[in-house]
Write a protein that holds these residues in place. Structure first.
Motif, PDB file in Angstrom:
ATOM      1  N   SER A 125       0.805  -1.219   0.000  1.00 30.35           N
ATOM      2  CA  SER A 125       0.000   0.000   0.000  1.00 30.35           C
ATOM      3  C   SER A 125       0.838   1.270   0.000  1.00 30.35           C
ATOM      4  N   ARG A 126       2.157   1.144  -0.125  1.00 29.93           N
ATOM      5  CA  ARG A 126       3.029   2.318  -0.146  1.00 29.93           C
ATOM      6  C   ARG A 126       3.608   2.528  -1.546  1.00 29.93           C
ATOM      7  N   GLN A 127       4.040   3.750  -1.803  1.00 25.98           N
ATOM      8  CA  GLN A 127       4.670   4.086  -3.078  1.00 25.98           C
ATOM      9  C   GLN A 127       3.834   3.541  -4.250  1.00 25.98           C
ATOM     10  N   VAL A 128       2.531   3.732  -4.168  1.00 29.20           N
ATOM     11  CA  VAL A 128       1.617   3.234  -5.195  1.00 29.20           C
ATOM     12  C   VAL A 128       1.596   4.213  -6.364  1.00 29.20           C
ATOM     13  N   ALA A 129       1.770   3.687  -7.566  1.00 27.19           N
ATOM     14  CA  ALA A 129       1.739   4.537  -8.758  1.00 27.19           C
ATOM     15  C   ALA A 129       1.244   3.709  -9.933  1.00 27.19           C
ATOM     16  N   GLY A 130       0.454   4.329 -10.794  1.00 23.53           N
ATOM     17  CA  GLY A 130      -0.036   3.610 -11.971  1.00 23.53           C
ATOM     18  C   GLY A 130      -1.103   4.392 -12.686  1.00 23.53           C
ATOM     19  N   GLU A 131      -1.849   3.689 -13.545  1.00 22.78           N
ATOM     20  CA  GLU A 131      -2.889   4.322 -14.357  1.00 22.78           C
ATOM     21  C   GLU A 131      -4.044   3.342 -14.557  1.00 22.78           C
ATOM     22  N   LEU A 132      -5.248   3.879 -14.574  1.00 27.11           N
ATOM     23  CA  LEU A 132      -6.456   3.093 -14.831  1.00 27.11           C
ATOM     24  C   LEU A 132      -7.215   3.726 -15.982  1.00 27.11           C
ATOM     25  N   TYR A 133      -7.664   2.884 -16.912  1.00 30.36           N
ATOM     26  CA  TYR A 133      -8.531   3.318 -18.009  1.00 30.36           C
ATOM     27  C   TYR A 133      -9.936   2.815 -17.719  1.00 30.36           C
ATOM     28  N   LEU A 134     -10.893   3.731 -17.608  1.00 33.71           N
ATOM     29  CA  LEU A 134     -12.274   3.402 -17.283  1.00 33.71           C
ATOM     30  C   LEU A 134     -13.093   3.396 -18.567  1.00 33.71           C
ATOM     31  N   ALA A 135     -13.416   2.207 -19.058  1.00 33.13           N
ATOM     32  CA  ALA A 135     -14.127   2.087 -20.332  1.00 33.13           C
ATOM     33  C   ALA A 135     -15.633   2.209 -20.168  1.00 33.13           C
ATOM     34  N   GLU A 136     -16.175   1.751 -19.038  1.00 33.54           N
ATOM     35  CA  GLU A 136     -17.626   1.730 -18.830  1.00 33.54           C
ATOM     36  C   GLU A 136     -17.901   1.906 -17.348  1.00 33.54           C
ATOM     37  N   LEU A 137     -18.921   2.711 -16.994  1.00 31.81           N
ATOM     38  CA  LEU A 137     -19.320   2.905 -15.605  1.00 31.81           C
ATOM     39  C   LEU A 137     -20.812   3.184 -15.572  1.00 31.81           C
ATOM     40  N   GLY A 138     -21.563   2.276 -14.980  1.00 36.20           N
ATOM     41  CA  GLY A 138     -23.015   2.402 -14.895  1.00 36.20           C
ATOM     42  C   GLY A 138     -23.554   1.181 -14.202  1.00 36.20           C
TER      43      GLY A 138
END
Length: 287
Positions: A125-138
């Motif tokens: 849970s430390r030094q967390v880094a990254g990226e998320l692509y959200l394609a759909e939300l509903g």
């Protein structure tokens, strides 16, 4: 990341861990009868607690939890369940990319994330880094992500990389209370989860602020009176934080597919004067 979603070719998920923790093949616990309940991939309102965001059914923020089998380098012979939790920012929108950070470090528009396993015996849970692509939300969520996280500090910290994707995961609403409450002239808006405990005679429904409704086991759709005493079709209400002598009000239940929503309104008088008005959602009484 879109390619990872395309590889799923329909509803499902994949989670790959590498580094101090290694995932085991393509396996995910949502597809195995050994696991159920909280071990199944989920998309629901954020649960809050600590630095974690708390969400509502209607407005979020929403949290994703995805599971896999894995081994930790300290116990390479022991295969355990592991999971990544990703809490989206408020107002997240499909088609957008979001930076990932730790629960206590994430900015307002960033995703909160950590990697955990084996009954929380270990976590990253430390030094967390990254990226998320959200394609759909509903009604369903589809997303892909890559993140790195550490356990420990400095050069001695052990690290894990978590890559994954989820396609078409259904939303699971929470039991929820949303109401306005006024006590002796002081008002506040409350939003929180509802807990239901079965007793020998009824269901004890706790809606926050130490307010409990004793709901009969044979409850059905319709309007019921609220009172400080049960009987004559009335539902008993306990306001354990307040000194009241008389409670008056009503609750109207509506039912869909065995789940109840309710509109509630009450007034209580005594040493304290209390007014409450609002809505309860997703009450699933197990019969």
């Amino acid at each position: 990341m879109q390619a990872w979603l395309d590889e799923l070719a329909g509803p499902g998920s994949r989670l790959t861990l590498s580094g101090a923790v290694t995932s085991m093949g393509e396996y995910t616990t949502a597809e195995d009868p050994r696991y159920g309940g909280v071990s199944v991939d989920s998309y629901r309102p954020g649960r809050g607690g600590g630095a974690a965001r708390r969400g509502s059914n209607a407005d979020g923020p929403y949290a994703l939890t995805l599971y896999t089998d894995a081994i930790h380098e300290d116990s390479p012979e022991e295969v355990v369940r592991a999971w990544v939790t990703l809490v989206l920012p408020a107002g997240a929108e499909a088609g957008q990319r979001y930076t990932i950070a730790g629960f206590s470090d994430a900015e307002e528009r960033e995703v909160q994330a950590h990697v955990r396993g084996h009954g929380n015996a270990w976590g990253f849970s430390r030094q967390v880094a990254g990226e998320l692509y959200l394609a759909e939300l509903g009604e369903q969520v589809s997303a892909a992500w890559r993140l790195e996280a550490a356990e420990g500090r400095g050069e001695e910290a052990r690290r894990v990389v978590a890559e994954g994707a989820v396609e078409g995961l259904d939303f699971t609403p929470q039991r929820e209370a949303r109401y306005a409450i006024t006590v002796n002239g002081d008002s506040e808006q409350y939003l929180g989860r509802v807990s239901i405990h079965e007793t020998p005679n009824d269901f004890a429904v706790s809606i926050g602020n130490r307010i409990v409704l004793d709901v009969p086991t044979e409850i059905g759709a319709g309007e019921y009176a609220l009172s400080d005493q049960a009987g004559d079709g009335a539902i008993r209400v306990s306001l354990m934080r307040h000194e009241v002598e008389e409670i008056d009000g009503a609750i109207r239940f509506s039912e869909r597919n065995g789940v109840f929503d309710a509109e509630i309104s009450l007034e209580a008088s005594g040493e304290d004067e209390v007014q409450l008005s609002g809505r309860l959602e997703e009450l699933d009484f197990d019969r």
